[in-house]
Motif scaffolding. Structure first.
Motif, PDB file in Angstrom:
ATOM      1  N   LYS A  55       0.841  -1.189   0.000  1.00 24.34           N
ATOM      2  CA  LYS A  55       0.000   0.000   0.000  1.00 24.34           C
ATOM      3  C   LYS A  55       0.886   1.253   0.000  1.00 24.34           C
ATOM      4  CE  LYS A  55      -4.003   2.049   2.132  1.00 24.34           C
ATOM      5  NZ  LYS A  55      -4.771   2.266   3.337  1.00 24.34           N
ATOM      6  N   ALA A  56       0.722   2.055  -1.044  1.00 25.85           N
ATOM      7  CA  ALA A  56       1.645   3.157  -1.303  1.00 25.85           C
ATOM      8  C   ALA A  56       1.836   4.071  -0.093  1.00 25.85           C
ATOM      9  CB  ALA A  56       1.154   3.970  -2.500  1.00 25.85           C
ATOM     10  N   SER A  57       0.754   4.469   0.542  1.00 21.90           N
ATOM     11  CA  SER A  57       0.867   5.450   1.621  1.00 21.90           C
ATOM     12  C   SER A  57       1.621   4.875   2.814  1.00 21.90           C
ATOM     13  CB  SER A  57      -0.522   5.925   2.045  1.00 21.90           C
ATOM     14  OG  SER A  57      -1.285   4.814   2.491  1.00 21.90           O
ATOM     15  N   ILE A  58       1.413   3.592   3.066  1.00 21.61           N
ATOM     16  CA  ILE A  58       2.092   2.963   4.221  1.00 21.61           C
ATOM     17  C   ILE A  58       3.577   2.787   3.920  1.00 21.61           C
ATOM     18  CG2 ILE A  58       2.240   0.893   5.662  1.00 21.61           C
ATOM     19  CD1 ILE A  58      -0.776   0.528   5.262  1.00 21.61           C
ATOM     20  N   VAL A  59       3.887   2.304   2.712  1.00 22.58           N
ATOM     21  CA  VAL A  59       5.297   2.089   2.342  1.00 22.58           C
ATOM     22  C   VAL A  59       6.062   3.406   2.424  1.00 22.58           C
ATOM     23  CG1 VAL A  59       6.864   1.408   0.476  1.00 22.58           C
ATOM     24  CG2 VAL A  59       4.789   0.072   0.914  1.00 22.58           C
ATOM     25  N   GLN A  60       5.483   4.459   1.871  1.00 21.59           N
ATOM     26  CA  GLN A  60       6.120   5.777   1.888  1.00 21.59           C
ATOM     27  C   GLN A  60       6.366   6.243   3.330  1.00 21.59           C
ATOM     28  OE1 GLN A  60       6.754   7.743  -0.983  1.00 21.59           O
ATOM     29  NE2 GLN A  60       7.480   9.552   0.105  1.00 21.59           N
ATOM     30  N   ALA A  61       5.323   6.127   4.149  1.00 25.98           N
ATOM     31  CA  ALA A  61       5.435   6.610   5.533  1.00 25.98           C
ATOM     32  C   ALA A  61       6.453   5.809   6.333  1.00 25.98           C
ATOM     33  CB  ALA A  61       4.065   6.548   6.210  1.00 25.98           C
ATOM     34  N   GLU A  62       6.447   4.500   6.146  1.00 28.74           N
ATOM     35  CA  GLU A  62       7.373   3.643   6.895  1.00 28.74           C
ATOM     36  C   GLU A  62       8.820   3.892   6.484  1.00 28.74           C
ATOM     37  OE1 GLU A  62       7.084   0.603   9.406  1.00 28.74           O
ATOM     38  OE2 GLU A  62       6.145   2.509   9.831  1.00 28.74           O
ATOM     39  N   GLU A  63       9.067   4.017   5.174  1.00 28.28           N
ATOM     40  CA  GLU A  63      10.431   4.283   4.703  1.00 28.28           C
ATOM     41  C   GLU A  63      10.928   5.619   5.252  1.00 28.28           C
ATOM     42  OE1 GLU A  63      12.483   3.192   1.702  1.00 28.28           O
ATOM     43  OE2 GLU A  63      11.529   1.249   1.444  1.00 28.28           O
ATOM     44  N   GLU A  64      10.047   6.604   5.235  1.00 30.50           N
ATOM     45  CA  GLU A  64      10.437   7.931   5.741  1.00 30.50           C
ATOM     46  C   GLU A  64      10.713   7.886   7.243  1.00 30.50           C
ATOM     47  OE1 GLU A  64       8.275  10.726   2.355  1.00 30.50           O
ATOM     48  OE2 GLU A  64       7.446  10.698   4.390  1.00 30.50           O
TER      49      GLU A  64
END
Lengths: 377, 273
Positions: free
Chosen positions: A242-251
């Motif tokens: 899920k794009a929003s989760i992947v982005q947030a977790e990586e950040e």
């Protein structure tokens, strides 16, 4: 009571620093010039009920370290250049799964087999960019046997505090030199342990950001059971695309280190108050630099030293501030310009940056630095 | 009363990723029955895998589960077991994961005889990446990277494990579902490194390319080629041609690694006094 004093080799001091920090597991593979770390751990760990294992290869050693760390143990491995290249796959795994552990990498010449017995400082970029993907990087670069001991303790503290692999990178000279070391009493240097969950096993999620950027970590074999994967994951540890989760977790994974740079960054300022020519150096090279600064001062050159103790995160703010009041930087290093490039990025053109590079297996002489100071002052 | 698999499945984590006709689910059910039969506590049981279709198994299991990097399951598991020998540690994975990229970790875990059970689901192919040949793919077989037939000879995984020093080696098949849990139970009860190879099928990436008409044909083949060790004793080499032995292939008692290391600790503490 008099403190325990010893005449000790750097690599041995790293091992004793790990033991002071409460390290209970070591997995490694023989490699010059770091092997003494493993040798001391093989002798000392079982005395305190810890475990030492020599694995079949470097990747296996890094893997066993992460496995052991997940059971709650403080875990260490040691290696050098080629071994660091091999370990990178699992260092990345440790970063994304957020498992605390420490890697001692004693820097020798490279690339590839290079010069196994020669000193080098050419692994500092590998500490940040060696494994693929975006990830946090903490890398410490001590300059003496005492400091290698103390910084190894700090490496464990940072690993536990920020739930991430931490590298400590003495160059071969620091790893193999013998110096006087004064051992602190137990409790004299703070030892940090990872935060464990305060919620019930039913409520526990291994990446629960409700607890901030560094979520508590439970141990395998305790009352908590959870899933760990190298895939991009959700707060419960299970894979997601899920794009929003992947982005947030990586950040978040990068932010937990970058936002705490002030806590992690350590450096020494020497004769900087009125300095016009500033040497930025680390490891054994910083010892030549200190000598050079003293020599230059005798000759009327307003020289100073900014000694890096933390290499990553890099003290960008501090170098930028310096760049606004000095005439030039000199960056001696045993590689072809790795730190120099980073310093250039920090100074943003405010002052020239003059590198002195050696990759011939010889240390940088104070004379070389003094000569450069005369040239650029 | 029907067996309650749900007790060991993580709520909300099904359906699994495996294709219809894949045998991995059969193996997982066997593993669950084995864990239940052994009375293992879920909190004290670690299931460790590498990368690939078979390596997705731990995610479905309600235990301490560790989905590691490609090939590294045995090395991670060694770290877990050494640090906490009281935990039950089980590795699962495929043939490529375990014997190609993970071959070094696999053979050295065998050599150390550390008390871990490694279940290899051998479907003779890299399924997750779309059907490239593995070290278990038969010579001549078609894979996405052997369009003219596989020139490589395959490993006999069970023999590899025996040769490397594993002290318990068994083989079953996905067809012989009720045998799987019995083999796993025996493997786990054995003190030392135990390997259970389960011959499995991949209808999607192996069957399709190699002219199998159906999953049933692939399953029937597993049934036909399997010969129990006992029965094989009475058969001639001619009769055994093209057959694969199943059951417990090898068992011996040898010092177990974590127990040996406990002695190292005793010796070190003695020396320190």
């Amino acid at each position: 009571m008099a403190k325990k004093v010893a005449f000790m080799q750097g690599n041995e001091a790293a091992a004793h620093g790990a033991l002071y920090a409460g390290c209970k597991f070591f997995a490694g593979y023989p490699i010059t010039p770091s092997t003494e770390v493993a040798e001391v751990m093989s002798a000392e760990l079982p005395k305190v009920g810890g475990k030492f294992i020599q694995m079949e290869d470097e990747i296996g050693a890094m893997s066993a370290v992460i496995g052991a760390a997940l059971t709650g143990a403080k875990a260490l491995t040691s290696t050098s250049g080629p071994g660091l290249s091999l370990k990178q796959e699992i260092i990345g795994y440790g970063c994304i799964t957020e498992v605390p552990c420490v890697i001692v990498n004693v820097m020798r010449g490279g690339p590839s087999t290079g010069m196994p017995t020669g000193p080098s400082q050419s692994d500092v970029m590998c500490a940040k960019w060696g494994t693929h993907g975006d990830h946090p990087a903490i890398c410490l670069v001590p300059a003496s046997v005492q400091e290698l001991f103390e910084e190894t303790i700090r490496a464990f503290n940072l690993a536990e505090k920020y739930r991430t692999p931490v590298m400590i990178m003495p160059d071969e000279i620091v790893g193999h030199m013998r110096e006087r070391i004064v051992f602190p009493e137990p409790g004299e240097i703070e030892v940090i342990n990872r935060t464990t969950p305060s919620v019930s096993p039913e409520q526990y999620k291994p990446y629960d950001t409700k607890f901030g950027d560094v979520p508590p970590l439970a141990a395998f074999g305790s009352d908590y059971r959870f899933h760990v994967t190298g895939l991009n994951k959700m707060e419960d540890g299970f894979p997601t695309t899920k794009a929003s989760i992947v982005q947030a977790e990586e950040e978040r994974q990068v932010r937990k280190v970058e936002a705490n740079a002030d806590d992690i960054i350590k450096y020494e300022e020497y004769m900087l108050d009125d300095a016009e020519v500033v040497v930025v150096a680390f490891g054994s090279t910083s010892r030549s630099a200190r000598f050079a600064v003293n020599e230059a001062r005798k000759q009327g050159i307003k020289a100073g030293l900014f000694r890096l103790i933390t290499f990553w995160p890099f003290p960008e703010k501090q170098i930028l501030a310096l760049s606004k009041k000095v005439k030039a930087f000199i960056t001696p290093e045993m590689n072809l310009g790795m730190c120099t490039e980073v310093v250039k990025g920090c100074v943003a053109g405010n002052a020239p940056v003059h590198g002195i590079f050696r990759v011939d297996g010889e240390p940088i002489n104070p004379d070389q630095i003094v000569d450069k100071m005369k040239e650029v002052k | 009363m029907a067996f309650d698999y749900d007790k060991y499945i993580r709520p909300g984590k099904l359906p699994h990723i495996w294709c219809p006709g894949c045998g991995h689910g059969i193996v997982m059910k066997g593993l669950i029955r084995a864990i239940d039969a052994l009375g293992f506590e879920k909190n004290n049981t670690a299931i460790v895998s590498g990368i690939g279709c078979a390596s997705r198994l731990p995610g479905y299991m309600d235990c301490c589960t560790l989905h590691t990097a490609h090939g590294r399951a045995a090395a991670f598991a060694t770290g877990v077991k050494m640090a906490k020998p009281e935990m039950n540690v089980i590795c699962v994975g495929g043939d490529g994961d375990g014997t190609a990229i993970g071959g070094n970790h696999f053979i050295h875990a065998c050599r150390r005889n550390i008390n871990i059970t490694y279940i290899i689901m051998n479907n003779k192919i890299y399924g997750m990446t779309g059907g490239q040949f593995s070290p278990a793919t038969p010579t001549g077989a078609k894979a996405s990277t052997t369009p003219y037939g596989n020139p490589d000879p395959p490993f006999d995984i069970a023999k590899l494990a025996i040769g490397a020093g594993a002290t318990f080696v068994a083989r079953g098949t996905a067809y012989h579902a009720t045998q799987i849990d019995k083999l796993i139970v025996e493997a786990i009860q054995h003190k030392g490194f135990s390997v259970v190879e389960i011959l499995d099928d991949c209808p999607t990436t192996y069957g399709r390319r190699n002219k199998y008409k159906s999953v049933i044909e692939m399953m029937n083949e597993l049934k036909d080629i399997a010969v129990p060790v006992k029965a094989a004793e009475k058969m001639t080499p001619e009769q055994l041609k093209g057959k694969v032995l199943t059951g417990v292939l090898y068992k011996e008692e040898k010092p177990e690694y974590t127990a040996e290391y406990a002695k190292v600790i005793e010796r070190a503490k003695g020396a320190a006094k």
